[in-house]
Design a protein around this motif. Structure first.
Motif, mmCIF file in Angstrom:
data_model
loop_
_atom_site.group_PDB
_atom_site.id
_atom_site.type_symbol
_atom_site.label_atom_id
_atom_site.label_comp_id
_atom_site.label_asym_id
_atom_site.label_seq_id
_atom_site.Cartn_x
_atom_site.Cartn_y
_atom_site.Cartn_z
ATOM 1 N N LEU A 209 0.828 -1.204 0.000
ATOM 2 C CA LEU A 209 0.000 0.000 0.000
ATOM 3 C C LEU A 209 0.864 1.257 0.000
ATOM 4 O O LEU A 209 0.539 2.250 -0.660
ATOM 5 C CB LEU A 209 -0.930 -0.004 1.210
ATOM 6 C CG LEU A 209 -2.040 -1.053 1.183
ATOM 7 C CD1 LEU A 209 -2.874 -0.989 2.451
ATOM 8 C CD2 LEU A 209 -2.938 -0.869 -0.042
ATOM 9 N N VAL A 213 -0.551 3.119 -2.961
ATOM 10 C CA VAL A 213 -1.806 3.754 -2.571
ATOM 11 C C VAL A 213 -1.917 5.164 -3.144
ATOM 12 O O VAL A 213 -3.013 5.623 -3.492
ATOM 13 C CB VAL A 213 -1.971 3.761 -1.034
ATOM 14 C CG1 VAL A 213 -1.040 4.793 -0.376
ATOM 15 C CG2 VAL A 213 -3.419 4.036 -0.646
ATOM 16 N N VAL A 270 -8.714 -3.236 4.427
ATOM 17 C CA VAL A 270 -8.070 -3.345 3.115
ATOM 18 C C VAL A 270 -9.115 -3.697 2.053
ATOM 19 O O VAL A 270 -9.061 -3.186 0.922
ATOM 20 C CB VAL A 270 -6.937 -4.387 3.136
ATOM 21 C CG1 VAL A 270 -6.364 -4.594 1.745
ATOM 22 C CG2 VAL A 270 -5.837 -3.951 4.091
ATOM 23 N N VAL A 285 -8.460 3.943 4.163
ATOM 24 C CA VAL A 285 -7.023 4.087 4.354
ATOM 25 C C VAL A 285 -6.715 4.319 5.828
ATOM 26 O O VAL A 285 -5.780 3.729 6.390
ATOM 27 C CB VAL A 285 -6.463 5.247 3.504
ATOM 28 C CG1 VAL A 285 -5.006 5.534 3.880
ATOM 29 C CG2 VAL A 285 -6.538 4.903 2.026
ATOM 30 N N LEU A 346 -3.771 -5.108 -6.080
ATOM 31 C CA LEU A 346 -3.953 -4.893 -4.650
ATOM 32 C C LEU A 346 -4.914 -5.896 -4.015
ATOM 33 O O LEU A 346 -4.946 -6.026 -2.784
ATOM 34 C CB LEU A 346 -4.460 -3.470 -4.392
ATOM 35 C CG LEU A 346 -3.509 -2.332 -4.793
ATOM 36 C CD1 LEU A 346 -4.135 -0.974 -4.490
ATOM 37 C CD2 LEU A 346 -2.168 -2.460 -4.083
#
Length: 387
Positions: A209, A213, A270, A285, A346
């Protein structure tokens, strides 16, 4: 110690924060950009346990200022190197600096904390605060001056070296004795390895991440550099608060219960981050950050308690090796993103905290110093997290 930790760990966060700029200015593919993260992690993963073994044998307080300077120099040069190979080389040097710092610093912090989870939480807070500040620092320097301005990123290293040198001078012989405490209890390698496996799962999620991210949020929300930087800041900044909360929660509910519930929260968070569209991504997040960071300092203290005769080795693994190993998965995620999409890459991160939670099942709190390792208190049957 906490401030010095912040100045060193800002360079772990800075490598991931630089990824969008490498993609934008140098046209790196996802796989190539994640290779930069791998370079910072790979050598660090290999040498950090070695530093842990060395600090188990003798005090090396001089490592603290030297490692801060090394970590900063590598990142500072990463934006002005003339080739991809040189970029990999300098970030690898930065990773060695980070690796050299943690075992000695964690051993001294453990001695000062004297078993208090909250005190170790403050030490960990410093490192996580450094992570949180890294995206803002990189944005302030690189978004305005481009990658060629990266030498300015050496400033925290200079400050950290001064702080570490001052700490070494003020501690004197006390630091040397603190770095080599008398061994008490027996090492429980089985429990330690299971804990390390859980931390590896956590690490892959965190590094994955941290690497993507920012790009993912920019893609999902249609925002620019500021949107991606904000997401990365939330991921890291939530950790600073979560680390302190973890110590307090552990003193009230016990380390194992807090860790198990944090891993369970991470699975849901997640999943929301990857699957729920729109602005709510920032909420997920933040929840992911909490799930990843609340058990952070507890990993360190549990690892040291499972290996009371090898506190430096335990620190090198739980604070360094298992965290750095997460970087080894970054190129695989990048290659998958290039072949499919960033969202598809992801998706596997949802399963990893669930695997970490399974590894924690059945682990018992280590026995207090002076008691037999086998006499650890069994889990409370009323605690659903222990089942």
């Amino acid at each position: 110690m906490s401030l010095g930790h912040a100045c060193v760990d800002v360079y772990q966060g800075a490598v991931a924060a630089l990824v969008p700029y490498f993609v934008a200015e140098r046209a790196y593919s996802y796989a190539a950009a994640s290779g930069v993260v791998l370079a910072a992690s790979l050598l660090s993963s290999l040498v950090q346990p070695l530093f842990g073994v060395l600090t188990d044998r003798r005090a090396m307080p001089w490592l603290l200022p030297l490692s801060a300077l090394t970590a900063g120099a590598g990142v500072a040069l990463s934006g002005v190197t003339g080739s991809y190979a040189l970029t990999l080389a300098v970030v690898a040097v930065s990773g060695v600096g980070v690796a050299a710092y943690h075992p000695e610093a964690a051993r001294v912090a453990r001695a000062v904390a004297r078993g208090r989870h909250t005190a170790m939480g403050w030490f960990s807070f410093g490192g996580n605060a450094g992570f949180a500040l890294a995206p803002l620092l990189v944005f302030a320097v690189v978004a305005t001056g481009g990658l060629r301005a990266s030498p300015l990123l050496v400033v925290p290293a200079l400050v950290g070296a001064v702080l570490c040198a001052a700490a070494v001078r003020s501690a004197g012989s006390g630091a040397r004795s603190a770095a080599a405490p008398a061994a008490v209890g027996e090492d429980d390698w089985g429990s330690f390895l299971r804990l390390s496996g859980a931390v590896v799962c956590r690490s892959v999620v965190f590094v994955g991440l941290g690497t993507f991210v920012s790009l993912y949020v920019r893609e999902r929300t249609g925002g620019g550099e500021a949107a991606g930087t904000a997401a990365l800041f939330v991921l890291y900044a939530g950790g600073a608060a979560g680390t302190l909360a973890g110590g307090r929660l552990a003193e009230r509910y016990g380390r194992m219960a807090v860790m198990r519930r944090s891993y369970a929260l991470t699975v849901l968070a997640v999943a929301g981050l990857v699957l729920v569209p729109g602005p709510p991504v920032y909420l997920f997040v933040a929840l992911t950050s909490a799930g990843l960071y609340v058990p952070f300092s507890l990993h360190i203290t549990l690892g040291q308690d499972f290996l009371p005769r090898r506190a430096g080795t335990a620190s090198g693994v739980t604070l360094g090796l298992t965290v750095s190993v997460g970087g080894l998965a970054a190129p695989a995620l990048g290659a998958l993103a290039d072949a499919t999409s960033l969202r598809s890459a992801l998706l596997p991160l949802i399963a990893l905290p669930a695997l970490g939670r399974l590894l924690l099942c059945g682990l018992r709190e280590p026995a207090p110093p002076g008691t037999a390792a086998t006499a650890a208190e069994p889990p409370d049957p009323r605690d659903p997290a222990a089942r």
